[in-house]
Design a protein around this motif. Structure first.
Motif, PDB file in Angstrom:
ATOM      1  N   HIS A 136      44.649  44.863  35.673  1.00  0.00           N
ATOM      2  CA  HIS A 136      43.304  45.192  36.207  1.00  0.00           C
ATOM      3  C   HIS A 136      42.442  44.146  36.400  1.00  0.00           C
ATOM      4  CE1 HIS A 136      44.262  49.523  36.221  1.00  0.00           C
ATOM      5  NE2 HIS A 136      44.236  49.477  35.151  1.00  0.00           N
ATOM      6  N   LYS A 137      42.670  42.965  35.407  1.00  0.00           N
ATOM      7  CA  LYS A 137      41.789  41.783  35.530  1.00  0.00           C
ATOM      8  C   LYS A 137      42.247  40.909  36.498  1.00  0.00           C
ATOM      9  CE  LYS A 137      41.193  41.201  30.719  1.00  0.00           C
ATOM     10  NZ  LYS A 137      41.458  40.382  29.398  1.00  0.00           N
ATOM     11  N   ILE A 138      43.439  41.254  37.160  1.00  0.00           N
ATOM     12  CA  ILE A 138      44.001  40.183  38.234  1.00  0.00           C
ATOM     13  C   ILE A 138      43.528  40.968  39.636  1.00  0.00           C
ATOM     14  CG2 ILE A 138      45.872  39.360  39.354  1.00  0.00           C
ATOM     15  CD1 ILE A 138      47.434  39.259  36.750  1.00  0.00           C
ATOM     16  N   TYR A 139      43.851  42.246  39.801  1.00  0.00           N
ATOM     17  CA  TYR A 139      43.773  43.096  40.862  1.00  0.00           C
ATOM     18  C   TYR A 139      42.750  44.064  40.951  1.00  0.00           C
ATOM     19  CZ  TYR A 139      48.536  41.272  41.562  1.00  0.00           C
ATOM     20  OH  TYR A 139      49.772  40.456  41.708  1.00  0.00           O
ATOM     21  N   GLY A 140      41.975  44.183  40.050  1.00  0.00           N
ATOM     22  CA  GLY A 140      40.846  45.170  39.882  1.00  0.00           C
ATOM     23  C   GLY A 140      41.274  46.464  39.639  1.00  0.00           C
ATOM     24  N   THR A 141      40.517  47.402  39.233  1.00  0.00           N
ATOM     25  CA  THR A 141      40.753  48.748  39.013  1.00  0.00           C
ATOM     26  C   THR A 141      41.362  49.272  40.090  1.00  0.00           C
ATOM     27  OG1 THR A 141      38.647  49.666  39.092  1.00  0.00           O
ATOM     28  CG2 THR A 141      39.525  48.888  36.903  1.00  0.00           C
ATOM     29  N   PRO A 142      42.350  50.371  39.961  1.00  0.00           N
ATOM     30  CA  PRO A 142      42.599  51.096  41.549  1.00  0.00           C
ATOM     31  C   PRO A 142      41.534  52.101  42.011  1.00  0.00           C
ATOM     32  CG  PRO A 142      43.876  51.834  39.495  1.00  0.00           C
ATOM     33  CD  PRO A 142      43.165  50.673  39.077  1.00  0.00           C
TER      34      PRO A 142
END
Length: 120
Positions: A76-82
């Motif tokens: 989540h830190k890398i790609y953000g929360t879905p």
């Protein structure tokens, strides 16, 4: 000619009767165990559930959950929360009802009910 045919049919019937009688006698001499007992035994084998314990080094449920939670947080830190779920089906099925404002009550000046066939 007809006499020979009748005699032949009688001989065939007598032979078949003798064979059937021999099979019936043999079945009475060697009775097999009833089939439901075999089916019940097979069913017991199918219902058996094998449960094995944790082996040394395998993570337990709590350890596995914590590992997955850390991995989700890292992703989540890398790609953000879905984003939220796809609501396309809701948009397709939540169309306005064109008949929602119509009354189904009988009009005092008419014999017909709106939305139903007349009595004619």
């Amino acid at each position: 000619m007809r006499m020979m045919l009748e005699v032949g049919l009688v001989l065939v019937c007598a032979t078949l009767f003798a064979l059937m009688t021999a099979l019936a006698v043999k079945a009475q001499q060697n009775p097999e165990p009833p089939a439901p007992a075999k089916a019940q035994q097979q069913q017991q084998m199918e219902d058996e559930i094998i449960v094995r314990g944790r082996r040394d080094g395998e993570p337990g449920f709590q350890e596995s959950w914590e590992h997955h939670r850390q991995e989700f947080d890292r992703l989540h830190k890398i790609y953000g929360t879905p984003g939220g779920p796809n609501r396309r089906a809701d948009r397709m099925t939540d169309t306005p009802n064109p008949d929602s404002g119509k009354s189904v009550m009988r009009s005092p000046s008419s014999d017909s009910v709106q939305g139903r066939p007349s009595r004619d």
